[in-house]
Design an enzyme around this catalytic site. Structure first.
Site, PDB file in Angstrom:
ATOM      1  N   MET A   1       1.574   1.752  -1.403  1.00 12.11           N
ATOM      2  CA  MET A   1       1.228   1.361  -2.770  1.00 12.11           C
ATOM      3  C   MET A   1       2.272   0.386  -3.300  1.00 12.11           C
ATOM      4  SD  MET A   1      -0.054   4.928  -4.535  1.00 12.11           S
ATOM      5  CE  MET A   1       1.189   5.982  -3.762  1.00 12.11           C
TER       6      MET A   1
ATOM      7  N   CYS B   1      -6.293  -4.587   2.116  1.00  7.01           N
ATOM      8  CA  CYS B   1      -6.075  -4.989   0.723  1.00  7.01           C
ATOM      9  C   CYS B   1      -7.129  -6.007   0.285  1.00  7.01           C
ATOM     10  CB  CYS B   1      -4.686  -5.589   0.552  1.00  7.01           C
ATOM     11  SG  CYS B   1      -4.343  -6.083  -1.158  1.00  7.01           S
TER      12      CYS B   1
ATOM     13  N   LYS C   1      -4.287  -0.334   9.071  1.00  6.10           N
ATOM     14  CA  LYS C   1      -5.110   0.336   8.064  1.00  6.10           C
ATOM     15  C   LYS C   1      -6.220  -0.626   7.656  1.00  6.10           C
ATOM     16  CE  LYS C   1      -4.757   2.774   3.608  1.00  6.10           C
ATOM     17  NZ  LYS C   1      -5.513   1.962   2.640  1.00  6.10           N
TER      18      LYS C   1
END
Length: 320
Positions: free
Chosen positions: A12, A110, A149
């Site tokens: 984050m 993202c 990810k």
């Protein structure tokens, strides 16, 4: 790194700094991701041993700006997450930090315009050849664990196909955020589509999305079959979500975060951002506490606001 039956702190921005990672670990997080750091920026950094704090800092050359800070206490669980769109550049950046972290993770999820315009984050989802190039280049040249990810593609079939291609690069695990690029945080995470990925792969899948209580760790594992579970906002609001005994009141968690931020000399912008996120979830920035955080200019101000001035003075006096 072992990726089965783990509780994972998600990456984050401006939240996943050293104090917050250590806080999450104290409450039970097994693996803690740092905030995404762009390869271009990290290549401008030099490794500095900070004897005063007992940390290893990666400082932008010619400045006092600490881009990434870590310490021996988290060596076996901290994951350095990188934003990149170029295999060789990613390798050069990873080589700077690989011996100080447990793993290197490539951000392929993202959806923010900054990442997309730079060909990073979720922009990689449509470039499987580049994904293969980045992951295989890192794995071939590093002794450190390498993972990535992703988030969901337009169809479950597309997501599964990409996940299979990623598995063939030899990565030991894959984190999957159960939302698509166009989805917003308020849109429900699609656990069923994470389950499709789990069924198609033999490596551990880390499920991410809509984990807000400790009980949700089991719920998402049961629903998806995932090996491990990653949590972002649920941990940002209250890091004690990782504790099996139940959450600690957020006021206590917040105060402990403030103390850790003081102890590890955290960047004031990151500290303020994290505190504001907590306050906005549980209270309101327009109340005195919120206004007080906004006005703070440094760690001493933060400590004073939360009644930790004596602790701040003690910590500063002990630094070499």
């Amino acid at each position: 790194m072992e990726y089965r039956d783990k509780l994972v702190l998600a990456p984050m921005v401006r939240v996943g700094t050293l104090p917050f990672r250590l806080l999450a670990a104290e409450y039970g997080a097994d693996i803690t991701y740092g905030e995404e750091i762009i390869d271009h920026k990290f290549l401008k950094c030099e490794r500095v041993v900070n004897e005063s704090l007992g940390t290893t800092d990666f400082v932008e050359k010619g400045t006092d700006s600490v881009v990434f800070r870590t310490c021996p206490q988290e060596r076996g669980r901290v994951v350095f997450q990188m934003g990149t769109s170029h295999a060789v550049r990613a390798l050069k950046a990873a080589e700077i930090v690989c011996h100080d972290v447990a793993a290197i993770d490539i951000n392929m999820g993202c959806p923010k315009s900054f990442s997309l315009s730079g060909g990073m984050g979720a922009a990689l989802l449509s470039k499987p050849e580049l994904i293969h190039d980045i992951l295989t280049t890192l794995r071939r040249n590093l002794d450190t664990t390498v993972t990535c990810k992703i988030r969901l593609l337009n169809t479950p079939k597309d997501t599964v196909e990409l996940a299979r291609r990623i598995e063939k690069t030899g990565v030991p695990a894959l984190a999957v955020h159960g939302r698509k690029i166009k989805d917003r945080p308020r849109d429900p995470a699609k656990w069923d589509e994470i389950a499709d990925v789990v069924s198609a792969l033999s490596i551990p899948v880390i499920a991410n999305g809509d984990v807000f209580e400790y009980e949700d760790f089991k719920r998402i594992k049961d629903a998806t079959g995932a090996a491990s579970v990653m949590v972002a906002r649920g941990a940002m609001w209250n890091a004690s979500i990782f504790c099996a005994k139940g959450k600690t009141p957020w006021e206590e968690v917040k105060r402990e975060y403030v103390r850790k931020s003081v102890l590890w000399d955290s960047d004031i912008k990151s500290t303020k951002h994290t505190l504001k996120e907590m306050i906005m979830h549980y209270s309101c920035l327009e109340l005195p506490e919120g206004k007080g955080v906004i006005k703070c200019d440094n760690s001493a101000d933060i400590a004073r606001l939360y009644g930790e001035e004596d602790y701040y003075n003690f910590v500063v006096s002990k630094r070499k």
